[in-house]
Enzyme design. Structure first.
Site, mmCIF file in Angstrom:
data_model
loop_
_atom_site.group_PDB
_atom_site.id
_atom_site.type_symbol
_atom_site.label_atom_id
_atom_site.label_comp_id
_atom_site.label_asym_id
_atom_site.label_seq_id
_atom_site.Cartn_x
_atom_site.Cartn_y
_atom_site.Cartn_z
ATOM 1 C CB ALA A 29 -0.970 -0.006 1.175
ATOM 2 C CG HIS A 34 6.026 2.977 1.580
ATOM 3 N ND1 HIS A 34 4.666 3.087 1.516
ATOM 4 C CD2 HIS A 34 6.291 2.238 2.679
ATOM 5 C CE1 HIS A 34 4.119 2.429 2.524
ATOM 6 N NE2 HIS A 34 5.077 1.910 3.257
ATOM 7 C CD GLN A 58 4.932 -5.664 11.361
ATOM 8 O OE1 GLN A 58 5.854 -6.257 10.810
ATOM 9 N NE2 GLN A 58 4.809 -4.343 11.279
ATOM 10 N N GLY A 146 12.017 4.376 8.028
ATOM 11 C CA GLY A 146 11.530 5.743 8.177
ATOM 12 C C GLY A 146 11.398 6.168 9.632
ATOM 13 N NE ARG A 186 -2.701 0.273 11.007
ATOM 14 C CZ ARG A 186 -1.518 -0.295 11.196
ATOM 15 N NH1 ARG A 186 -0.424 0.399 10.979
ATOM 16 N NH2 ARG A 186 -1.433 -1.550 11.606
HETATM 17 P P1 AMP Z 1 5.266 0.115 6.370
HETATM 18 O O1 AMP Z 1 4.908 -0.308 4.984
HETATM 19 O O2 AMP Z 1 4.249 0.962 7.026
HETATM 20 O O3 AMP Z 1 5.769 -1.029 7.216
HETATM 21 O O4 AMP Z 1 6.519 1.075 6.206
HETATM 22 C C1 AMP Z 1 7.697 0.645 5.550
HETATM 23 C C2 AMP Z 1 8.790 1.647 5.830
HETATM 24 O O5 AMP Z 1 8.403 2.925 5.341
HETATM 25 C C3 AMP Z 1 9.072 1.824 7.333
HETATM 26 O O6 AMP Z 1 10.468 1.955 7.528
HETATM 27 C C4 AMP Z 1 8.344 3.106 7.660
HETATM 28 O O7 AMP Z 1 8.899 3.805 8.756
HETATM 29 C C5 AMP Z 1 8.537 3.879 6.366
HETATM 30 N N1 AMP Z 1 7.504 4.919 6.254
HETATM 31 C C6 AMP Z 1 6.159 4.741 6.285
HETATM 32 N N2 AMP Z 1 5.534 5.940 6.209
HETATM 33 C C7 AMP Z 1 6.508 6.881 6.140
HETATM 34 C C8 AMP Z 1 6.511 8.303 6.074
HETATM 35 N N3 AMP Z 1 5.393 9.010 6.070
HETATM 36 N N4 AMP Z 1 7.703 8.934 6.031
HETATM 37 C C9 AMP Z 1 8.868 8.230 6.064
HETATM 38 N N5 AMP Z 1 8.927 6.894 6.116
HETATM 39 C C10 AMP Z 1 7.770 6.223 6.157
#
Ligand code: AMP
Length: 281
Positions: A29, A34, A58, A146, A186
């Site tokens: 998503a 990302h 998780q 991130g 989300r």
């Molecule tokens: P997720 O798909 O939510 O597990 O996120 C994958 C990676 O993208 C993780 O390292 C998150 O911290 C990073 N990430 C998600 N949203 C953001 C954002 N708004 N700014 C920077 N990094 C992000």
């Protein structure tokens, strides 16, 4: 774009002449947050593996896992412009968890005891389990995370030290939309009204930062809670100010130290997390 469902296949296709392999773990998503990690990884490596895997261990609430947004066709579209540099790894459960879907147990000390670690039991063990598997299977030189998930980032740094695989952990800044809302997969679960109302989070962070040198932490928390909960269906789960290194929430500020504000808020049934540096003007 090269797409693999098994890490073994992926490894067979990796040239040993790579100068540097980057890894960006995601749950799909995909959004501009990302992409900021992906672009940085492309700049700093010869090839980059993006993993897309919604990791069941998780999630501590089954409904959260069930509702987690998935849009693989849109993910392909978003990644298409970078296809020359990318390898996509979309594992099935068996590839990550050959012995069954189970989280390992880790000890991250204070890093996992507060905030997300406190309200989501087992969450960081699940995160560390999947990241350890990805690190061992993909063997990147650098891995990108991130600051949106700041506590997770610190835990992964600690995991990196424990595993001692020589993988450099690269922190990437939190990306917000123009109105200040932290980008998150989300957010697609929010109604337009909730998405608009959620901008109060960043707005209030900024207001707090203008008062941080005179307000007590208790006052900051009450202010944040009243601002956020003035919106229909919004509920504060936690507001903590913590040292970014040990992530232990504090009750008063030491003028010589740095801090971050960490929050979790329910907007209806959707849970939002955010964090920002505490600035004392
Ligand atoms: P997720 O798909 O939510 O597990 O996120 C994958 C990676 O993208 C993780 O390292 C998150 O911290 C990073 N990430 C998600 N949203 C953001 C954002 N708004 N700014 C920077 N990094 C992000």
């Amino acid at each position: 774009m090269l797409i693999f469902h098994s890490a073994e296949e992926l490894q067979k296709n990796l040239s040993s002449t790579f100068l540097s392999l980057g890894l960006v773990p995601t749950m799909g998503a995909l959004h501009l947050g990302h992409l900021s990690l992906i672009e940085k990884a492309i700049k700093e490596n010869t090839k980059v593996v993006i993993s897309i895997y919604v990791n069941p261990t998780q999630f501590n609430r089954p409904l959260d896992l069930k509702k987690y947004p998935k849009n693989i066709e849109k993910d392909f579209e978003i990644l298409r412009p970078f296809k020359k540099h990318l390898i996509l790894y979309i594992p099935d459960h068996k590839d990550i968890y050959p012995k069954g879907i189970q989280r390992k147990k880790y000890d991250f000390g204070s890093l996992s005891q507060h905030m997300e670690g406190k309200v989501r039991p087992g969450h960081f063990d699940g995160v560390a389990t999947v990241i350890e598997a990805l690190f061992k299977k993909i063997k990147p030189n650098k891995a990108y995370f991130g600051e949106k998930d700041f506590q997770q980032l610190q835990i992964i740094r600690s995991l990196g030290e424990k595993l001692n695989l020589g993988i450099e952990i690269i922190a990437c800044p939190l990306i917000r939309s123009n109105n200040g809302l932290a980008l998150s997969s989300r957010n697609s679960l929010l109604s337009n009204k909730q998405r608009e109302a959620a901008t109060i989070i960043y707005e209030t962070f900024n207001l707090i930062n203008t008062k941080a040198s005179v307000w007590s932490i208790k006052k900051m928390k009450l202010f944040f809670k009243s601002k956020v909960e003035a919106n229909e269906g919004f509920k504060l789960e936690y507001f903590c100010i913590a040292d970014p290194c040990d992530l232990i929430p504090v009750t008063y500020l030491d003028s010589k130290k740095n801090y971050r504000i960490f929050i979790a808020v329910f907007a209806g049934k959707t849970r939002l997390i955010d964090n920002v540096k505490l600035v004392r003007m």
